[in-house]
Enzyme design. Structure first.
Site, PDB file in Angstrom:
ATOM      1  N   THR A  98       7.176  90.107  -2.290  1.00 28.52           N
ATOM      2  CA  THR A  98       6.097  89.129  -2.082  1.00 28.52           C
ATOM      3  C   THR A  98       6.625  87.836  -1.466  1.00 28.52           C
ATOM      4  O   THR A  98       7.790  87.462  -1.681  1.00 28.52           O
ATOM      5  CB  THR A  98       5.443  88.786  -3.440  1.00 28.52           C
ATOM      6  OG1 THR A  98       4.693  87.577  -3.305  1.00 28.52           O
ATOM      7  CG2 THR A  98       6.458  88.567  -4.540  1.00 28.52           C
ATOM      8  N   GLU A 153       6.008  85.108  -2.582  1.00 26.60           N
ATOM      9  CA  GLU A 153       6.374  84.229  -3.712  1.00 26.60           C
ATOM     10  C   GLU A 153       7.884  84.208  -3.926  1.00 26.60           C
ATOM     11  O   GLU A 153       8.401  83.348  -4.630  1.00 26.60           O
ATOM     12  CB  GLU A 153       5.669  84.689  -4.986  1.00 26.60           C
ATOM     13  CG  GLU A 153       4.182  84.405  -5.007  1.00 26.60           C
ATOM     14  CD  GLU A 153       3.870  82.911  -4.983  1.00 26.60           C
ATOM     15  OE1 GLU A 153       4.414  82.178  -5.812  1.00 26.60           O
ATOM     16  OE2 GLU A 153       3.090  82.496  -4.107  1.00 26.60           O
ATOM     17  N   TYR A 201       6.964  85.048 -11.797  1.00 29.53           N
ATOM     18  CA  TYR A 201       6.585  86.201 -10.981  1.00 29.53           C
ATOM     19  C   TYR A 201       7.518  86.318  -9.771  1.00 29.53           C
ATOM     20  O   TYR A 201       8.084  87.391  -9.505  1.00 29.53           O
ATOM     21  CB  TYR A 201       5.124  86.032 -10.546  1.00 29.53           C
ATOM     22  CG  TYR A 201       4.669  87.012  -9.504  1.00 29.53           C
ATOM     23  CD1 TYR A 201       4.526  88.361  -9.811  1.00 29.53           C
ATOM     24  CD2 TYR A 201       4.388  86.593  -8.203  1.00 29.53           C
ATOM     25  CE1 TYR A 201       4.110  89.264  -8.849  1.00 29.53           C
ATOM     26  CE2 TYR A 201       3.972  87.492  -7.242  1.00 29.53           C
ATOM     27  CZ  TYR A 201       3.834  88.820  -7.564  1.00 29.53           C
ATOM     28  OH  TYR A 201       3.433  89.712  -6.608  1.00 29.53           O
ATOM     29  N   LYS A 247      10.450  89.226  -8.867  1.00 26.17           N
ATOM     30  CA  LYS A 247      10.443  89.996  -7.614  1.00 26.17           C
ATOM     31  C   LYS A 247      11.780  89.850  -6.869  1.00 26.17           C
ATOM     32  O   LYS A 247      12.247  90.789  -6.241  1.00 26.17           O
ATOM     33  CB  LYS A 247       9.275  89.550  -6.729  1.00 26.17           C
ATOM     34  CG  LYS A 247       7.909  89.941  -7.292  1.00 26.17           C
ATOM     35  CD  LYS A 247       7.679  91.441  -7.155  1.00 26.17           C
ATOM     36  CE  LYS A 247       6.298  91.864  -7.568  1.00 26.17           C
ATOM     37  NZ  LYS A 247       6.005  93.271  -7.316  1.00 26.17           N
ATOM     38  N   ARG A 297     -10.224  93.147  -3.786  1.00 26.01           N
ATOM     39  CA  ARG A 297      -9.386  92.125  -4.422  1.00 26.01           C
ATOM     40  C   ARG A 297      -9.931  91.821  -5.817  1.00 26.01           C
ATOM     41  O   ARG A 297     -11.157  91.796  -6.016  1.00 26.01           O
ATOM     42  CB  ARG A 297      -9.445  90.878  -3.544  1.00 26.01           C
ATOM     43  CG  ARG A 297      -8.438  89.800  -3.840  1.00 26.01           C
ATOM     44  CD  ARG A 297      -7.053  90.288  -3.844  1.00 26.01           C
ATOM     45  NE  ARG A 297      -6.078  89.318  -3.357  1.00 26.01           N
ATOM     46  CZ  ARG A 297      -4.825  89.276  -3.790  1.00 26.01           C
ATOM     47  NH1 ARG A 297      -4.391  90.125  -4.717  1.00 26.01           N
ATOM     48  NH2 ARG A 297      -3.968  88.426  -3.272  1.00 26.01           N
TER      49      ARG A 297
HETATM   50  O1  F7E Z   1      -3.982  81.880  -4.815  1.00 25.93           O
HETATM   51  C1  F7E Z   1      -4.941  78.317  -4.554  1.00 25.93           C
HETATM   52  C2  F7E Z   1      -3.683  78.670  -5.303  1.00 25.93           C
HETATM   53  O2  F7E Z   1      -4.294  83.389  -6.785  1.00 25.93           O
HETATM   54  C3  F7E Z   1      -3.961  81.514  -3.445  1.00 25.93           C
HETATM   55  C4  F7E Z   1      -0.950  87.559  -5.243  1.00 25.93           C
HETATM   56  O3  F7E Z   1      -1.374  88.773  -4.645  1.00 25.93           O
HETATM   57  O4  F7E Z   1      -0.404  86.630  -3.115  1.00 25.93           O
HETATM   58  C5  F7E Z   1      -1.162  86.404  -4.290  1.00 25.93           C
HETATM   59  O5  F7E Z   1      -0.717  85.224  -4.936  1.00 25.93           O
HETATM   60  C6  F7E Z   1      -3.915  80.010  -3.308  1.00 25.93           C
HETATM   61  C7  F7E Z   1      -2.869  79.313  -4.195  1.00 25.93           C
HETATM   62  O6  F7E Z   1      -2.942  84.149  -4.761  1.00 25.93           O
HETATM   63  C8  F7E Z   1      -7.701  78.291  -6.899  1.00 25.93           C
HETATM   64  O7  F7E Z   1      -3.095  77.506  -5.859  1.00 25.93           O
HETATM   65  C9  F7E Z   1      -6.918  77.004  -5.340  1.00 25.93           C
HETATM   66  O8  F7E Z   1      -2.257  78.324  -3.417  1.00 25.93           O
HETATM   67  O9  F7E Z   1      -5.356  84.003  -4.582  1.00 25.93           O
HETATM   68  P1  F7E Z   1      -4.218  83.396  -5.300  1.00 25.93           P
HETATM   69  P2  F7E Z   1      -1.367  83.801  -4.789  1.00 25.93           P
HETATM   70  O10 F7E Z   1      -0.994  83.039  -5.975  1.00 25.93           O
HETATM   71  O11 F7E Z   1      -1.010  83.210  -3.471  1.00 25.93           O
HETATM   72  C10 F7E Z   1       1.009  86.745  -3.306  1.00 25.93           C
HETATM   73  C11 F7E Z   1       1.623  87.102  -1.972  1.00 25.93           C
HETATM   74  C12 F7E Z   1       1.359  87.693  -4.398  1.00 25.93           C
HETATM   75  O12 F7E Z   1       2.367  88.370  -4.348  1.00 25.93           O
HETATM   76  C13 F7E Z   1       0.525  87.652  -5.633  1.00 25.93           C
HETATM   77  O13 F7E Z   1       0.707  88.798  -6.431  1.00 25.93           O
HETATM   78  O14 F7E Z   1      -5.165  79.478  -3.737  1.00 25.93           O
HETATM   79  N1  F7E Z   1      -6.110  78.087  -5.385  1.00 25.93           N
HETATM   80  N2  F7E Z   1      -7.882  77.108  -6.253  1.00 25.93           N
HETATM   81  C14 F7E Z   1      -6.576  78.935  -6.346  1.00 25.93           C
HETATM   82  N3  F7E Z   1      -6.144  80.145  -6.767  1.00 25.93           N
HETATM   83  C15 F7E Z   1      -6.857  80.767  -7.748  1.00 25.93           C
HETATM   84  N4  F7E Z   1      -6.469  81.996  -8.150  1.00 25.93           N
HETATM   85  N5  F7E Z   1      -7.953  80.176  -8.332  1.00 25.93           N
HETATM   86  C16 F7E Z   1      -8.421  78.932  -7.935  1.00 25.93           C
HETATM   87  O15 F7E Z   1      -9.423  78.427  -8.464  1.00 25.93           O
END
Ligand code: F7E
Length: 326
Positions: free
Chosen positions: A129, A131, A153, A157, A188
């Site tokens: 990822t 990340e 996380y 990885k 998703r």
């Molecule tokens: O957040 C921001 C948050 O939770 C995306 C997973 O598949 O991709 C995914 O991880 C962005 C971040 O995904 C909210 O801070 C703002 O900047 O959809 P997400 P993620 O954390 O990027 C990577 C590649 C993986 O490997 C992971 O398994 O959006 N954000 N406001 C928010 N995020 C969430 N969830 N909720 C909010 O209210």
């Protein structure tokens, strides 16, 4: 010639289900590992697989039980194994760090060890990822960018990536890591930001809700389309040699742009409904993640087929179908 046999961990998830679709379309015999709770609640926990349940083979195996993993690998003798299962919601990893690190690393190690001993011909894909880059200094990131993970996380990885690399180099296994950036689709999960945005925007459109609380609207992500990304996983295992690849769109967009597009497809002004809630901000978040997919495009002829705007549009159309009829 007999059908090629694939084993997928994490098959009920977004990626696992699209990968199962792809492999079935290519004539594979598809096997997946699931938790017992999934078999007991197929309606909800296996909803992404509903359309193919009669065509795949599911095995109840716990990824933290090395003996059951060995037994499955030994009996099945898969030709390809895609290790997608993990606790993957980044926010949870700040709350449950001990078990997430243990589970994500141990399951990868058990699987690699089982395959090395009992099915050494099997090719292995491991789901890495973006990340892993965490607070990267360089943008865009590629296969040579140093890892600097900022979440448990991400750390789990990176550790698993090194296990995969070691099994490849020390034992000659065909094992690859795909370093995948965010990838989205109608399948998703609701905890991720894109699905949260489209599902809440549709509720607002239908008059079921007034407002939407989000974290940092100015976080940037490199968002791609999941079916394109599972195709990249498959391509990695068809290559002449095992290697690691970044899979990304090469473009970065803010959460705000995603919100704006989703609301405008529905004829809504996001500024009237969306509020930032500091409680939803993440600790230590790097705000710009953007990948360079040059290597996989050149070496494996991979390309993405769907743009950012098309992803938003498809997710909104799907959500309207689900909620509009519901
Ligand atoms: O957040 C921001 C948050 O939770 C995306 C997973 O598949 O991709 C995914 O991880 C962005 C971040 O995904 C909210 O801070 C703002 O900047 O959809 P997400 P993620 O954390 O990027 C990577 C590649 C993986 O490997 C992971 O398994 O959006 N954000 N406001 C928010 N995020 C969430 N969830 N909720 C909010 O209210």
């Amino acid at each position: 010639m007999s059908r090629r046999r694939a084993l997928i961990t994490g098959i009920p998830g977004q990626d696992g289900s699209y990968l199962a679709d792809l492999l079935l379309s290519k004539g594979y015999e598809v096997h997946g590992i699931v938790r017992r709770t999934a078999i007991e609640d197929t309606e909800h926990k296996l909803k992404n697989l509903r359309h193919i349940l009669g065509q795949i083979h599911l095995h109840v195996v716990s990824l933290d039980n090395v003996l059951s993993m060995i037994k499955l690998v030994k009996d099945l003798q898969p030709d390809e194994c895609y290790h997608l299962a993990a606790s993957s919601f980044v926010s949870y990893s700040f709350e449950d760090e001990i078990s997430i690190l243990n589970n994500n690393v141990n399951s990868t190690h058990y699987l690699l060890a089982a395959i090395k001993e009992f099915a050494p011909h099997c090719r292995v894909y491991f789901a890495g990822t973006s990340e892993m880059f965490g607070n990267a200094e360089i943008e865009p990131q590629d296969e040579r960018t140093p890892f600097n993970p900022r979440s448990i996380y991400g750390i789990s990885k990176v550790a698993s990536y090194h296990l995969v690399k070691n099994y490849r180099q020390q034992y000659g296994m065909f094992a690859c890591t795909g370093i995948l950036y965010n990838h989205e689709s109608p399948r998703r999960g609701y905890e991720f930001v894109t699905r949260k945005i489209v599902s809440m925007a549709v509720r607002i459109k239908l008059g079921l809700q007034e407002s939407l609380q989000l974290g940092n609207l100015d976080a940037f992500r490199d968002w791609g389309y999941t079916p394109d990304y599972v195709n990249a996983m498959w391509l990695m295992l068809q290559a002449d040699l095992p290697d690691d690849y970044v899979v990304a769109s090469g473009e970065t967009h803010s959460v705000r742009e995603f919100v704006e597009s989703a609301f405008s497809y529905l004829g809504l002004d996001y500024q009237k409904h969306v509020k930032m809630d500091p409680k939803l901000f993440r600790p230590a978040e790097k705000v710009r993640l953007c990948g360079n997919p040059g290597k996989i495009m050149e070496k494996l002829n991979w390309k993405r087929t769907v743009t950012f705007q098309e992803i938003v549009k498809e997710m909104i159309a799907n959500e309207m179908k689900i909620q509009g009829n519901g």
